[in-house]
Design an enzyme around this catalytic site. Sequence first.
Site, short mmCIF file in Angstrom:
data_model
loop_
_atom_site.label_atom_id
_atom_site.label_comp_id
_atom_site.label_asym_id
_atom_site.label_seq_id
_atom_site.Cartn_x
_atom_site.Cartn_y
_atom_site.Cartn_z
N GLU A 108 -5.13 0.72 3.21
CA GLU A 108 -6.60 1.73 4.33
C GLU A 108 -5.55 2.54 4.72
O GLU A 108 -5.92 3.50 5.72
CB GLU A 108 -7.39 0.57 4.85
CG GLU A 108 -8.68 -0.48 3.69
CD GLU A 108 -9.07 1.05 3.61
OE1 GLU A 108 -9.38 1.29 3.76
OE2 GLU A 108 -9.63 0.47 1.98
N SER A 194 12.95 4.36 -7.65
CA SER A 194 11.20 5.03 -8.20
C SER A 194 11.35 5.06 -9.76
O SER A 194 11.39 4.65 -10.67
CB SER A 194 10.41 6.42 -7.56
OG SER A 194 10.03 6.24 -7.21
N HIS A 324 -3.12 1.72 -9.93
CA HIS A 324 -1.93 2.09 -9.60
C HIS A 324 -1.18 2.34 -8.73
O HIS A 324 -0.10 1.14 -7.86
CB HIS A 324 -1.63 2.86 -10.61
CG HIS A 324 0.27 3.00 -10.95
ND1 HIS A 324 0.89 2.55 -11.10
CD2 HIS A 324 1.12 4.17 -10.42
CE1 HIS A 324 2.35 2.89 -10.87
NE2 HIS A 324 1.85 3.86 -10.67
N SER A 325 -1.18 3.33 -7.88
CA SER A 325 -1.17 3.36 -6.38
C SER A 325 -2.37 4.41 -6.02
O SER A 325 -3.70 4.53 -6.25
CB SER A 325 0.01 3.98 -6.63
OG SER A 325 -0.44 5.17 -7.06
C1 LIG Z 1 11.76 7.64 -15.19
C2 LIG Z 1 10.50 7.02 -14.88
N1 LIG Z 1 9.20 7.97 -15.81
C3 LIG Z 1 7.90 8.07 -15.03
C4 LIG Z 1 7.78 7.83 -14.02
C5 LIG Z 1 6.08 7.73 -13.48
N2 LIG Z 1 5.66 6.13 -13.06
C6 LIG Z 1 5.86 5.71 -12.05
S1 LIG Z 1 4.97 4.18 -12.20
C7 LIG Z 1 4.39 4.21 -13.42
C8 LIG Z 1 4.22 3.38 -14.69
C9 LIG Z 1 4.39 1.70 -14.76
O1 LIG Z 1 4.11 0.81 -14.47
P1 LIG Z 1 4.96 -0.53 -15.77
O2 LIG Z 1 6.22 -0.78 -15.55
O3 LIG Z 1 3.85 -1.35 -15.66
O4 LIG Z 1 4.60 -1.01 -13.86
P2 LIG Z 1 3.30 -1.44 -13.06
O5 LIG Z 1 3.07 -0.02 -12.27
O6 LIG Z 1 1.76 -1.25 -14.12
O7 LIG Z 1 2.89 -2.63 -12.93
C10 LIG Z 1 5.18 5.14 -14.10
C11 LIG Z 1 4.68 6.03 -16.32
C12 LIG Z 1 8.49 7.05 -13.74
N3 LIG Z 1 8.63 7.10 -11.87
N4 LIG Z 1 9.63 7.07 -13.90
#
Ligand SMILES: Cc1ncc(C[n+]2csc(CCOP(=O)(O)OP(=O)(O)O)c2C)c(N)n1
Length: 434
Positions: A108, A194, A324-325
């Site tokens: 929030e 990240s 997701h975020s």
């Molecule tokens: C190398 C890289 N590629 C793409 C991203 C963008 N990104 C951030 S989170 C995410 C999804 C990750 O999903 P998962 O590993 O299943 O974890 P969850 O968020 O579901 O917990 C992506 C594609 C990133 N941070 N780093």
Amino acid sequence: MALKAGASVLRLTALRSTAVRLLSTHTRPEVEQNKTKNAEFPGAKAPYVTEMKFLNETSYDPIPIYRVLDNDGSVIEKREEPSIDKDELINMYKTMVQITQLDKILYESQRQGRISFYMTNYGEEGIHIGSAAALDPRDLVFSQYREVGVFLYRGVTVTELINQCYGNHEDSGKGRSMPIHYGDKQRNLVTISSPLGTQIPQAVGAAYALKRQPDNDRCVICYFGDGAASEGDAYAAFNFAATLDCPVILFCRNNGYAISTPTSEQYKGDGIAARGPSLGINTVRVDGTDTLAVYNAVKQAREFAIANNKPVLIEAMSYRVGHHSTSDDSTAYRSVEEIQKWANDESPLLKFKLYLESKGIWSEDAEKATLKESRDRVVRTMQDAEKKKLPHWKEMFEDVYYDMPPRIQKQMQQMGEHLKKYPDKYPLDKFQTD
Ligand SMILES: Cc1ncc(C[n+]2csc(CCOP(=O)(O)OP(=O)(O)O)c2C)c(N)n1
């Protein structure tokens, strides 16, 4: 012509020797025995077969999912119930409640523009707490970003977490990272970064370093999502962990989605767990909504990893209940019904609460009091965090080099002059001063 004649002579000779070979294989008894013997290639010790067949994911049964608790919180097989004392069980549950309150309020607060970003952990609280409770506080943790419960369980305070999200001067990361990129050296929690998957080879390297220490009794745990498991880094790390015999728990949180990519598009085959045995890694798949199943799996993985200097792969099946975020609206790619089903019927908190109630160590009054206490703690801390000054602007030039190079010193000096010239253009009162 001469060439052609030569070629047909060669062909005839080859045919004759093949015929001789075929005849002899059908007649020589020692060859009969070879059929049942394992081949001894350097790269494969396996039986010979005479039927040409492709193998795929349907050639095997899917890897089963280990669970201890039923959805009503009852223990399915008494022998599988871990012996965890009452106070620890209560602490585990209270920490799970704290995660949800932290998530609700910080989510929030991002919506209100008070922090820039946030990620919730709904649906995965059992993974955090079941695994954290099974580890030793000296074990080294590499996390992805959706594991805040592990930080809380290690003793990181709500104040420390919120200071990080607000990036104020009390944030140990000095406000340099995005919210939720926590880290705590004293508590053996490696700072989150990240780029997906980078922590996996780092964790394996750290485990290799641990194993080289005399009388090592620590392991490394590395958390990553199903999406991160598609990174090349993950494959490289798995193989290094196996071939270099590293005491690391490779812990995949399979929550069904990588932002908008469902696991059905992320991989073919039987999930992440199926990769373990193929690389020679002891593997288990667990119900990630069942805190006790996660606890048992991590406890045994830890013992095995340290005793044998070998990795273990755990795939914890769960569901990412939240978006997701704060940058995502997940109803654009999945139905509200789907989310509700997992949020309600498969809630790790509900299952664990019912378990505690069945043991007579939890009540509705305790629930209400814990909810209020954990909510108040977050609200109070957030209000304090907002009042704290941001780190001194000079901080952004520091800590990269041991001795600051002249060009960075020059930039810092120019920045100082610029701020002196235009003080009214910047909210300098919000920052610490010399
Ligand atoms: C190398 C890289 N590629 C793409 C991203 C963008 N990104 C951030 S989170 C995410 C999804 C990750 O999903 P998962 O590993 O299943 O974890 P969850 O968020 O579901 O917990 C992506 C594609 C990133 N941070 N780093």
